[in-house]
Design a protein around this motif. Sequence first.
Motif, PDB file in Angstrom:
ATOM      1  N   TYR A 179       0.673  -1.323   0.045  1.00 15.22           N
ATOM      2  CA  TYR A 179      -0.156  -0.053  -0.066  1.00 15.22           C
ATOM      3  C   TYR A 179       0.681   1.230   0.049  1.00 15.22           C
ATOM      4  O   TYR A 179       2.014   1.265   0.529  1.00 15.22           O
ATOM      5  N   THR A 180       0.250   2.210  -0.573  1.00 15.61           N
ATOM      6  CA  THR A 180       0.883   3.682  -0.364  1.00 15.61           C
ATOM      7  C   THR A 180       1.464   4.052   0.879  1.00 15.61           C
ATOM      8  O   THR A 180       2.572   4.773   1.183  1.00 15.61           O
ATOM      9  N   THR A 181       0.690   3.704   2.003  1.00 15.81           N
ATOM     10  CA  THR A 181       0.960   3.817   3.299  1.00 15.81           C
ATOM     11  C   THR A 181       0.203   2.864   4.067  1.00 15.81           C
ATOM     12  O   THR A 181      -0.527   2.163   3.512  1.00 15.81           O
ATOM     13  N   LEU A 251       6.272  11.571  -8.484  1.00 12.40           N
ATOM     14  CA  LEU A 251       7.173  12.074  -7.522  1.00 12.40           C
ATOM     15  C   LEU A 251       7.371  11.173  -6.251  1.00 12.40           C
ATOM     16  O   LEU A 251       8.509  11.128  -5.843  1.00 12.40           O
ATOM     17  N   VAL A 252       6.473  10.990  -5.616  1.00 13.19           N
ATOM     18  CA  VAL A 252       6.332  10.265  -4.195  1.00 13.19           C
ATOM     19  C   VAL A 252       5.443   8.953  -4.545  1.00 13.19           C
ATOM     20  O   VAL A 252       4.392   9.074  -4.911  1.00 13.19           O
ATOM     21  N   SER A 253       6.055   7.634  -4.183  1.00 11.66           N
ATOM     22  CA  SER A 253       5.205   6.544  -4.406  1.00 11.66           C
ATOM     23  C   SER A 253       4.675   5.987  -3.165  1.00 11.66           C
ATOM     24  O   SER A 253       3.394   5.395  -3.213  1.00 11.66           O
ATOM     25  N   GLY A 254       5.372   6.202  -1.977  1.00 12.48           N
ATOM     26  CA  GLY A 254       4.912   5.718  -0.838  1.00 12.48           C
ATOM     27  C   GLY A 254       5.251   6.666   0.495  1.00 12.48           C
ATOM     28  O   GLY A 254       6.162   7.372   0.422  1.00 12.48           O
ATOM     29  N   ILE A 255       4.499   6.695   1.422  1.00 13.04           N
ATOM     30  CA  ILE A 255       4.894   7.400   2.837  1.00 13.04           C
ATOM     31  C   ILE A 255       5.165   5.973   3.685  1.00 13.04           C
ATOM     32  O   ILE A 255       4.179   5.302   4.130  1.00 13.04           O
ATOM     33  N   ALA A 256       6.200   5.958   4.677  1.00 16.54           N
ATOM     34  CA  ALA A 256       6.587   4.918   5.120  1.00 16.54           C
ATOM     35  C   ALA A 256       6.800   5.712   6.651  1.00 16.54           C
ATOM     36  O   ALA A 256       6.995   6.665   6.664  1.00 16.54           O
ATOM     37  N   TYR A 257       6.729   4.729   8.013  1.00 13.07           N
ATOM     38  CA  TYR A 257       7.089   5.391   9.156  1.00 13.07           C
ATOM     39  C   TYR A 257       7.546   4.352  10.008  1.00 13.07           C
ATOM     40  O   TYR A 257       7.606   3.184   9.528  1.00 13.07           O
ATOM     41  N   ASP A 258       8.278   4.870  11.001  1.00 10.35           N
ATOM     42  CA  ASP A 258       8.982   4.079  12.039  1.00 10.35           C
ATOM     43  C   ASP A 258       8.962   4.569  13.333  1.00 10.35           C
ATOM     44  O   ASP A 258       9.392   5.585  13.456  1.00 10.35           O
ATOM     45  N   ARG A 259       8.116   3.692  14.212  1.00 11.02           N
ATOM     46  CA  ARG A 259       8.037   4.090  15.650  1.00 11.02           C
ATOM     47  C   ARG A 259       9.437   3.917  16.255  1.00 11.02           C
ATOM     48  O   ARG A 259       9.386   4.344  17.472  1.00 11.02           O
ATOM     49  N   ASP A 260      10.162   2.979  15.910  1.00 11.36           N
ATOM     50  CA  ASP A 260      11.082   2.302  16.828  1.00 11.36           C
ATOM     51  C   ASP A 260      12.308   3.259  16.656  1.00 11.36           C
ATOM     52  O   ASP A 260      13.422   3.003  16.070  1.00 11.36           O
ATOM     53  N   ILE A 395      -1.006  13.617   6.129  1.00  7.87           N
ATOM     54  CA  ILE A 395      -0.608  15.011   5.590  1.00  7.87           C
ATOM     55  C   ILE A 395       0.164  14.772   4.191  1.00  7.87           C
ATOM     56  O   ILE A 395       0.101  15.298   3.195  1.00  7.87           O
ATOM     57  N   LEU A 396       1.209  14.113   4.535  1.00  9.29           N
ATOM     58  CA  LEU A 396       2.146  13.690   3.522  1.00  9.29           C
ATOM     59  C   LEU A 396       1.529  12.916   2.262  1.00  9.29           C
ATOM     60  O   LEU A 396       1.697  13.287   0.935  1.00  9.29           O
ATOM     61  N   HIS A 397       0.639  11.919   2.505  1.00 10.14           N
ATOM     62  CA  HIS A 397       0.170  11.058   1.827  1.00 10.14           C
ATOM     63  C   HIS A 397      -0.857  11.869   0.829  1.00 10.14           C
ATOM     64  O   HIS A 397      -0.908  11.777  -0.463  1.00 10.14           O
ATOM     65  N   ASP A 398      -1.624  13.071   1.403  1.00  6.12           N
ATOM     66  CA  ASP A 398      -2.270  14.017   0.844  1.00  6.12           C
ATOM     67  C   ASP A 398      -1.718  14.801  -0.200  1.00  6.12           C
ATOM     68  O   ASP A 398      -1.769  15.091  -1.327  1.00  6.12           O
TER      69      ASP A 398
END
Length: 407
Positions: A179-181, A251-260, A395-398
Amino acid sequence: MKILVQKFGGTSVATPERMLQVYEKTADGLKRADKLVVVLSARAGETNSLLALADQWSKEPDAAERDCLVSTGEQVSVGLFAILLKQRGIKARSLLAWQIPITTDDNFGNARIRSINSEALHAWLKEHDVLVVAGFQGCTEDKRLTTLGRGGSDTSAVALAAALGAVECEIYTDVDGVYTTDPNICSTARKMDRIAYNEMLEMASMGAKVLHIRSVEFAQKYKVPVRVRCTFNDDPGTLVTQEDSSMEALLVSGIAYDRDQARVTLHAVPDVPGIAAAVFGPLSEKGVLVDMIVQNTSLDGLTDITFTISRKDLKYTLEIMTDVAAAVGAAEVVHDLSVAKVSAIGVGMRNHSGVAARTFAALTKEGINILMISTSEIKITILIQEKYLELAVRILHDTFGLDWDIN
Ligand code: ASP
Ligand code: MG
């Protein structure tokens, strides 16, 4: 001869009903290819139980014996599934890694594949239509069992696909694809039809858990097309493949994140040559992976050095840093556990400017403070307070239009 590799994860083989759905996918695979290699994981929860069992006598059980024990989870799956296939009249057989062999180094618990005896596999494929191979396991030159690290069955599957020159490696899981995120955070997240290896590597390293990261490295190196699909529907899933111009258009394909993430700062360090080596040398010697690093400009010959690490390494890192601070004459060591990072990823960034500026502007508009920034050719990563993480992802996904269907 068209060979297809299909890999099924732990949830897909967890119950008899689900195993029957795996059977359906295999029957379908046989219509699309001449021969199949089916790679299975242990039934869901099994590897955890086996690891717990290994821990009962010692906190640090002998690594080779632990692999001997833990690799049995996959043996159960392949034996059981081969029984089902044969009962349904399919010419099949189970294979354990040592029988092939899939040879690895002797880094027990996290071994790397060195070679696969593809001749033996081709010989078995003459006699059988489906080979059911145990994922996650390998063996050393001297025939000790090894395992490839948690989630390692993906890597087994991709390596087998590379060794056999398979047309594709299908990785079946309980989600529809990549998924995109994270759809749990962002309701407008969209399944991607395709993603470039590089992008998938960045997504995986940022905690997108659909694929074992080493399997993506393997796929990229040997140009194996990998398709992430769902066992429980007919969606074509997401193809992980070589990048092409249509991917660059985005430009951007996906937004990922990491809480660790944990942030550590050394305050008022003398700004002299050799300081960075004195700080990061001992960490790397002890195997602590440092992620983002920032050194401030110096004021009166003193500077601050800030870096991030995995939360599990914090206690250990602080111990090391207390010694380092004393040795280099730093004023104090402070840390912060309430941080997380978010990244915008896309091969299109390579040829377009402005992604960083748009990222900063979007976060600023929402009053989200940027703590640290790092960039690579196809990724921009921002460290923020963890309480803003979900908002930042949305926000970044949008901002980068990922919920529009322009793929
Ligand atoms: N069974 C192993 C694990 O749970 C390997 C895998 O599922 O890919 O980590
Ligand atoms: Mg997995």
